[in-house]
Design a protein around this motif. Structure first.
Motif, PDB file in Angstrom:
ATOM      1  N   LYS A 243       0.846  -1.197   0.000  1.00  0.00           N
ATOM      2  CA  LYS A 243       0.000   0.000   0.000  1.00  0.00           C
ATOM      3  C   LYS A 243       0.877   1.240   0.000  1.00  0.00           C
ATOM      4  O   LYS A 243       1.694   1.437   0.899  1.00  0.00           O
ATOM      5  CB  LYS A 243      -0.895  -0.006   1.248  1.00  0.00           C
ATOM      6  CG  LYS A 243      -1.807   1.189   1.384  1.00  0.00           C
ATOM      7  CD  LYS A 243      -2.953   1.169   0.397  1.00  0.00           C
ATOM      8  CE  LYS A 243      -3.950   2.288   0.722  1.00  0.00           C
ATOM      9  NZ  LYS A 243      -5.031   2.376  -0.265  1.00  0.00           N
ATOM     10  N   ALA A 244       0.715   2.096  -1.016  1.00  0.00           N
ATOM     11  CA  ALA A 244       1.519   3.321  -1.109  1.00  0.00           C
ATOM     12  C   ALA A 244       1.178   4.255   0.044  1.00  0.00           C
ATOM     13  O   ALA A 244       0.021   4.360   0.447  1.00  0.00           O
ATOM     14  CB  ALA A 244       1.256   4.009  -2.439  1.00  0.00           C
ATOM     15  N   GLN A 245       2.197   4.928   0.564  1.00  0.00           N
ATOM     16  CA  GLN A 245       1.992   5.846   1.676  1.00  0.00           C
ATOM     17  C   GLN A 245       1.863   7.283   1.206  1.00  0.00           C
ATOM     18  O   GLN A 245       1.862   8.207   2.005  1.00  0.00           O
ATOM     19  CB  GLN A 245       3.169   5.718   2.670  1.00  0.00           C
ATOM     20  CG  GLN A 245       3.302   4.339   3.280  1.00  0.00           C
ATOM     21  CD  GLN A 245       2.045   3.905   4.006  1.00  0.00           C
ATOM     22  OE1 GLN A 245       1.539   4.619   4.871  1.00  0.00           O
ATOM     23  NE2 GLN A 245       1.497   2.752   3.638  1.00  0.00           N
ATOM     24  N   ILE A 246       1.810   7.464  -0.099  1.00  0.00           N
ATOM     25  CA  ILE A 246       1.639   8.804  -0.656  1.00  0.00           C
ATOM     26  C   ILE A 246       0.457   8.788  -1.619  1.00  0.00           C
ATOM     27  O   ILE A 246       0.069   7.737  -2.127  1.00  0.00           O
ATOM     28  CB  ILE A 246       2.921   9.273  -1.399  1.00  0.00           C
ATOM     29  CG1 ILE A 246       3.368   8.201  -2.411  1.00  0.00           C
ATOM     30  CG2 ILE A 246       4.019   9.612  -0.438  1.00  0.00           C
ATOM     31  CD1 ILE A 246       4.559   8.603  -3.237  1.00  0.00           C
ATOM     32  N   ARG A 247      -0.118   9.942  -1.843  1.00  0.00           N
ATOM     33  CA  ARG A 247      -1.275  10.025  -2.717  1.00  0.00           C
ATOM     34  C   ARG A 247      -0.941   9.573  -4.113  1.00  0.00           C
ATOM     35  O   ARG A 247       0.141   9.822  -4.581  1.00  0.00           O
ATOM     36  CB  ARG A 247      -1.797  11.472  -2.742  1.00  0.00           C
ATOM     37  CG  ARG A 247      -2.272  11.925  -1.373  1.00  0.00           C
ATOM     38  CD  ARG A 247      -2.683  13.362  -1.370  1.00  0.00           C
ATOM     39  NE  ARG A 247      -3.937  13.538  -2.113  1.00  0.00           N
ATOM     40  CZ  ARG A 247      -4.572  14.691  -2.231  1.00  0.00           C
ATOM     41  NH1 ARG A 247      -4.077  15.768  -1.641  1.00  0.00           N
ATOM     42  NH2 ARG A 247      -5.681  14.792  -2.900  1.00  0.00           N
ATOM     43  N   PRO A 248      -1.828   8.884  -4.796  1.00  0.00           N
ATOM     44  CA  PRO A 248      -3.225   8.583  -4.452  1.00  0.00           C
ATOM     45  C   PRO A 248      -3.401   7.275  -3.674  1.00  0.00           C
ATOM     46  O   PRO A 248      -4.457   6.654  -3.791  1.00  0.00           O
ATOM     47  CB  PRO A 248      -3.890   8.509  -5.814  1.00  0.00           C
ATOM     48  CG  PRO A 248      -2.830   7.978  -6.728  1.00  0.00           C
ATOM     49  CD  PRO A 248      -1.530   8.513  -6.213  1.00  0.00           C
ATOM     50  N   TYR A 249      -2.422   6.887  -2.885  1.00  0.00           N
ATOM     51  CA  TYR A 249      -2.519   5.717  -1.987  1.00  0.00           C
ATOM     52  C   TYR A 249      -2.939   4.450  -2.748  1.00  0.00           C
ATOM     53  O   TYR A 249      -3.849   3.719  -2.337  1.00  0.00           O
ATOM     54  CB  TYR A 249      -3.517   5.995  -0.849  1.00  0.00           C
ATOM     55  CG  TYR A 249      -3.154   7.197  -0.014  1.00  0.00           C
ATOM     56  CD1 TYR A 249      -2.084   7.152   0.874  1.00  0.00           C
ATOM     57  CD2 TYR A 249      -3.855   8.399  -0.131  1.00  0.00           C
ATOM     58  CE1 TYR A 249      -1.740   8.262   1.634  1.00  0.00           C
ATOM     59  CE2 TYR A 249      -3.513   9.515   0.618  1.00  0.00           C
ATOM     60  CZ  TYR A 249      -2.459   9.432   1.492  1.00  0.00           C
ATOM     61  OH  TYR A 249      -2.111  10.544   2.245  1.00  0.00           O
ATOM     62  N   VAL A 250      -2.260   4.208  -3.863  1.00  0.00           N
ATOM     63  CA  VAL A 250      -2.566   3.025  -4.678  1.00  0.00           C
ATOM     64  C   VAL A 250      -2.112   1.767  -3.950  1.00  0.00           C
ATOM     65  O   VAL A 250      -1.035   1.734  -3.342  1.00  0.00           O
ATOM     66  CB  VAL A 250      -1.856   3.122  -6.043  1.00  0.00           C
ATOM     67  CG1 VAL A 250      -1.999   1.813  -6.821  1.00  0.00           C
ATOM     68  CG2 VAL A 250      -2.445   4.273  -6.858  1.00  0.00           C
ATOM     69  N   PRO A 627      -7.929   2.155   3.215  1.00  0.00           N
ATOM     70  CA  PRO A 627      -6.738   2.477   4.036  1.00  0.00           C
ATOM     71  C   PRO A 627      -6.275   1.262   4.837  1.00  0.00           C
ATOM     72  O   PRO A 627      -7.090   0.434   5.245  1.00  0.00           O
ATOM     73  CB  PRO A 627      -7.244   3.597   4.956  1.00  0.00           C
ATOM     74  CG  PRO A 627      -8.716   3.352   5.062  1.00  0.00           C
ATOM     75  CD  PRO A 627      -9.151   2.808   3.724  1.00  0.00           C
ATOM     76  N   GLU A 628      -4.984   1.176   5.070  1.00  0.00           N
ATOM     77  CA  GLU A 628      -4.434   0.100   5.893  1.00  0.00           C
ATOM     78  C   GLU A 628      -4.765   0.333   7.355  1.00  0.00           C
ATOM     79  O   GLU A 628      -4.868  -0.598   8.125  1.00  0.00           O
ATOM     80  CB  GLU A 628      -2.918   0.026   5.729  1.00  0.00           C
ATOM     81  CG  GLU A 628      -2.459  -0.696   4.484  1.00  0.00           C
ATOM     82  CD  GLU A 628      -2.731  -2.190   4.531  1.00  0.00           C
ATOM     83  OE1 GLU A 628      -2.254  -2.851   5.456  1.00  0.00           O
ATOM     84  OE2 GLU A 628      -3.428  -2.688   3.633  1.00  0.00           O
TER      85      GLU A 628
END
Length: 631
Positions: A243-250, A627-628
């Motif tokens: 899970k990406a921690q930056i937008r757009p949180y892909v 979200p995680e």
């Protein structure tokens, strides 16, 4: 003159499409550079028409068109990959360009003119009948790898390539040393630890190789333009590293589903314990079993769970860091020249300090986060949120008392205790405070493995680097994780305990002061089925994923601005019943943080009306789909 419509490939640009003019013809699919504010960014050409055709539009335009930049590279992406990026942009409420920027290495975009031109690019995505349902495999690593090897051989025989995706750089290196026996010349590793030159060279070699290839990579390299990808394997599916921690949180796991669907590839999710959502989807028939899922994990080690509360009774009021069982295990490891790994959940000496008179928690002065007591020439408080550091010689801010009391057990306290108990024993430590580089981590782990009779004390960071078995393991302190009010915390604890158990050959001792938590029995006995049943029931009661889709909206700023913005968000989304609440750490770096949570019925996202409202939010309001964590 021509008018060109482009998708800017960069994060932080809200617009899905921008228009520019050029004097030369450019094919759709080309990569160009376009001026945006004071910089130039790469952009994907998606359409072009002559200025004469666009005459009316130009007359009605309220802005002046800018000229396109110099870089003009023929197609860099395959149509299926672009479609997957568009799918992901819609799902994660972002722009296609911001998704492309996350799943494409920066050097490939910056030096696109050095990428080998592609041949035989398909004009469209595969037909529906070429698509496969995703598969799952839940088994120990040895069994999973056996299945993967078989799959890779099968795909090569069909003249198909395999994309093997992992959550971390270290995982790609470990798998590279394990999988490609006999096909080394057709196996490539792509991750961000490579230099720009190495990435570009490897990228071009993969494109030019006529033979099917095995590409072992992390999520940011999924755009490699091979037209013969037959299978995508997504290993360690439960890792939050996807899970990406930056937008757009892909989320790479979701993106891989879109990609597999668009290119007609088989997709496989694999892990020792799959996510609860993934297991539930498999039970519902949404995902197919590649092999019967294993809900009983086998281990050769002897497991012992120790209730540490027994050391604090009326006749024995002492607080012990190391119990008798772990003490004996350390002594045995020393006597028999065996290696011992000890897990600690928290950094520092103690994760929390409170006033013994009024109960006030000692907090960071910039955040509302509890500070962590660390060891030094003089002990000091450190905020793990913003990095504020100050002397621990202070009084309670509320009642001016000197009676500050530490709570919890940190890794430094465990290290101190064992050093005092076994002064001649070799002890290594691995956490973010003692290890700052990948090279240091590798050196420490190698020295530990090469030092029989030694102890490695580590946080979660160490688990990534422990690739070989150890004779004995222990969990010195993990209970603090139960206090984190997050719906995924049990899954996280279960995975930590299982990971340590999987590398332990002889004895595994788990210390806890929360012995009533059944998760310790599930983990030490390898009982994955009962853990899943209990967890899925809890989530069903509270309507958490997989029984809902969560969307977290976060605003950070001055208290007045956050309050005003959140009022606006509540009004905009009132049809979807947003639940507004302060962040777990309400103030970070003197800025207030507030969330709004949307809980949608399972299967109702993507909702076009809600998507439009989310996309209309200004850039400083972040939207995180699936979200995680809700904290």
């Amino acid at each position: 003159m021509y008018i060109v419509n482009v998708v800017p490939i960069a994060r932080g640009i809200g617009a899905e499409m921008l228009s520019y003019f050029t004097t030369s013809e450019i094919k759709p699919g080309s990569i160009v550079k376009v001026p945006i504010r004071s910089r130039e960014v790469p952009a994907l050409v998606i359409g072009m028409k002559s200025a004469a055709e666009a005459k009316t539009d130009l007359k009605n335009s309220t802005y002046t068109l800018k000229k396109i930049g110099k870089l003009n590279v023929l197609p860099l992406f395959l149509p299926g990959f672009i479609k997957a990026a568009q799918d992901a942009a819609e799902y994660f409420a972002g722009s296609t360009g911001s998704v492309l920027a996350l799943v494409t290495p920066k050097v490939i975009l910056e030096q696109a003119e050095k990428v080998v031109p592609q041949k035989d690019i398909p004009d469209s995505v595969p037909d529906q009948n070429e698509r496969h349902e995703p598969y799952t495999i839940q088994a120990d690593e040895e069994e999973r790898l056996a299945h993967y090897k078989s799959l890779i051989r099968e795909q090569f025989a069909k003249k198909k390539s395999v994309l093997f995706c992992l959550p971390t750089i270290q995982d790609t290196k470990r798998i590279f040393s394990t999988l490609p026996k006999g096909i080394e010349q057709y196996t490539y590793v792509l991750n961000s630890s490579l230099s720009k030159k190495e990435i570009l060279n490897t990228w071009n070699k993969i494109i030019e190789e006529p033979h099917p290839v095995l590409i072992i990579t992390t999520g940011s390299f999924l755009g490699i333009p091979r037209t013969d990808i037959g299978t995508i394997i997504l290993e360690r599916e439960s890792s939050n590293g996807y899970k990406a921690q930056i937008r757009p949180y892909v989320d790479t796991r979701r993106f891989a589903e879109f990609l597999a669907l668009r290119i007609g590839a088989k997709l496989i999710f694999g892990d020792h314990l799959l996510r609860v959502e993934t297991l539930w989807r498999t039970k519902q028939g949404d995902l197919a079993e590649l092999a019967p899922l294993k809900f009983r994990s086998i281990s050769t080690s002897k497991e012992v769970v120790v209730d540490m509360k027994r050391y604090k009774t009326l006749d024995r009021p002492d607080f012990r860091i190391i119990g008798e069982e772990l003490d004996a295990l350390i002594q045995q490891s020393k006597d028999h020249n065996e290696n011992l790994f000890l897990f600690a959940a928290r950094r520092g000496l103690a994760p929390m300090t409170v006033c013994g008179d009024c109960g006030t928690t000692v907090l960071c002065t910039k955040c509302t986060a509890p500070v962590v007591l660390h060891r030094g020439e003089e002990n000091f408080f450190l905020c793990h949120r913003c990095g504020e550091r100050r002397s621990a010689e202070e009084r309670c801010k509320n009642c001016d008392s000197w009676k500050l009391t530490t709570l919890g057990i940190g890794i430094e306290l465990i290290e101190n205790t064992i050093q005092n108990m076994f002064p001649d024993m070799k002890i290594f430590r691995m956490d973010k405070d003692s290890i700052t580089t990948h090279k240091q981590a590798l050196a420490v782990v190698n020295e530990f493995y090469n030092s029989p009779g030694s102890i490695l004390i580590g946080t979660e960071m160490a688990l990534t680097y422990l690739e070989k078995p150890v004779e004995n393991s222990g969990v010195a302190a993990i209970d603090s994780l139960f206090s984190i009010p997050d719906f995924r915390i049990n899954e996280k604890i279960m995975n930590i305990l299982l990971k340590i158990r999987s590398i332990t050959q002889k004895i595994y001792v788990v210390q806890t002061r929360s012995r009533n938590q059944r998760i310790f029995d599930y983990a030490t006995k390898g009982n994955l089925m009962d853990f899943y049943r209990e967890e899925i029931e809890e989530r069903k009661k509270l309507s958490y994923p997989p029984f809902s889709n969560l969307i977290k909206i976060t605003i950070k700023g001055t208290r007045e601005q956050v309050t005003s913005d959140m009022d606006f968000v509540e009004k905009l989304l009132e049809d979807y019943n947003p639940l507004v609440f302060p962040a777990f750490i309400e103030t970070v770096n003197k800025k207030t943080v507030m969330h709004a949570l949307l809980k949608l019925d399972q299967g109702t996202w993507v909702n076009k009306d809600l998507l439009e409202r989310l996309l209309s939010l200004p850039p400083h309001i972040s939207v995180n789909v699936d979200p995680e964590s809700l904290l």
